[in-house]
Design an enzyme around this catalytic site. Structure first.
Site, short mmCIF file in Angstrom:
data_model
loop_
_atom_site.label_atom_id
_atom_site.label_comp_id
_atom_site.label_asym_id
_atom_site.label_seq_id
_atom_site.Cartn_x
_atom_site.Cartn_y
_atom_site.Cartn_z
CD GLN A 11 104.16 108.77 127.86
OE1 GLN A 11 104.50 107.61 127.96
NE2 GLN A 11 103.97 109.53 128.90
CB SER A 91 109.29 105.46 123.53
OG SER A 91 108.93 104.94 124.79
CG LEU A 92 103.06 105.60 122.64
CD1 LEU A 92 102.14 104.53 123.13
CD2 LEU A 92 102.49 106.96 122.84
NE ARG A 116 105.54 100.72 126.31
CZ ARG A 116 106.05 101.93 126.11
NH1 ARG A 116 105.25 102.99 126.14
NH2 ARG A 116 107.33 102.10 125.88
CG HIS A 201 112.82 103.73 127.39
ND1 HIS A 201 112.42 102.63 126.69
CD2 HIS A 201 111.95 104.73 127.07
CE1 HIS A 201 111.35 102.94 125.96
NE2 HIS A 201 111.05 104.21 126.19
CD GLN A 250 109.58 100.32 123.50
OE1 GLN A 250 108.98 100.43 124.56
NE2 GLN A 250 109.12 100.77 122.36
#
Length: 315
Positions: A11, A91-92, A116, A201, A250
């Site tokens: 992102q 991440s994503l 998510r 996170h 995660q």
């Protein structure tokens, strides 16, 4: 030539219009955007191609938009015959990497990251959690700061360890504000509050992780055909069971991006190809080690340029 890793952005890399020119000139690329629309039951593609940017940037939209665009670009780029020895995503982007590695189908990936995004949005009421980038302070000193503030009752922790001197912290608004002030006192050069909708996170994402577990149970996760470097551990994973547990962790654990790059270097990687919009990850790789070769592939022109550069190297 050493080994090759494909990297997939997270992102923040989304821009209205990404992938549009490629979709207009290539039917196979276009089909990924159409399949995403069908899977989600609304026109994600028009949001990707036309915007508006503020709506595209919402977590629930940005996540499937980035996965769709990166996988469409990957499909186009792969036709040149360039294959990765390792894949990783920020991440994503880890979900995009898992689709690229054959562990998750494209449609399941789009559905999973949409959910998510929804669960991440819902986990903490808007405005109660946030994130900030801390520049110029090492992880040991920053960890001491965040642990001290958390003990006082305002949770905050390291969230993204991006490259030397760039660490993102995440947690309650009060925790992030206090840790930001104390980080400056401890010697940080700058602290930049991030425009995000939640404390990603961080431990505050555990409610999202609980819900998200059910989504991962609904989809088929297979062993990866290419090793994926996990955000949570910065080491290789290929087994379906490990992939499932790491994706849940995660959500509330730090992204060990600098460690992941160093791990791939230890494994013999010297060429990193970022696939998707923007050049954020290529920049981070260079900050880890300037001698590493980085390329960014986001459209037909960059695909061709990278293919030609790689051919030159092989010669």
């Amino acid at each position: 030539m050493g080994k090759i890793a494909f990297l997939f952005p997270g992102q923040g890399s989304q821009t209205a219009g990404m992938g549009k020119a490629l979709a207009e000139q290539d039917e196979k690329v276009k089909s990924f955007f159409e399949n995403a629309d069908q899977k989600l039951g609304f026109s994600l593609s028009s949001l990707i191609f036309e915007g508006p940017q503020d709506k595209l940037t919402l977590t629930t939209n940005a996540q499937p938009a980035l996965l769709t665009t990166s996988i469409a670009i990957l499909d186009y780029f792969k036709r040149s015959g360039v294959t990765p020895d390792y894949v990783a995503g920020h991440s994503l982007g880890e979900y995009t990497a898992l689709v690229a590695a054959g562990a998750i189908s494209f449609e399941d990936g789009v559905y999973a990251v949409r959910k998510r995004g929804e669960f991440m949005e819902e986990a903490v009421p808007n405005g109660e959690g946030t994130m900030a980038a801390v520049l110029g302070l090492d992880r040991e000193k920053l960890t001491a700061v965040t642990e001290g503030v958390t003990k006082e009752g305002n949770p905050v922790q390291l969230a993204n360890l991006n490259c030397p001197g760039q660490i993102v912290i995440s947690g309650s608004r009060a925790g992030v504000e206090q840790a930001s002030a104390k980080a400056k006192e401890a010697g940080a050069k700058r602290v930049l509050p991030l425009d995000v909708s939640g404390p990603f996170h961080s431990e505050l994402m555990k409610p999202a992780a609980e819900k998200f577990k059910q989504i991962l149970d609904e989809i088929e996760i297979k062993d990866a055909a290419v090793p994926v470097i996990a955000n949570v551990t910065a080491s290789e994973m290929t087994s379906a069971s490990e992939i499932t547990s790491r994706l849940i962790e995660q959500l509330y654990s730090p992204v060990l991006w600098e460690d992941s790059i160093r791990k791939m270097v230890d494994l013999g990687v010297d060429t990193f190809i970022e696939i998707g919009p923007g050049k954020v990850l290529s920049g981070l790789v260079k900050k880890v080690d300037r001698s590493l070769k980085t390329y960014a592939v986001s459209d037909a022109e960059t695909c061709q340029a990278v293919q030609e550069s790689l051919k030159e190297e092989i010669r």
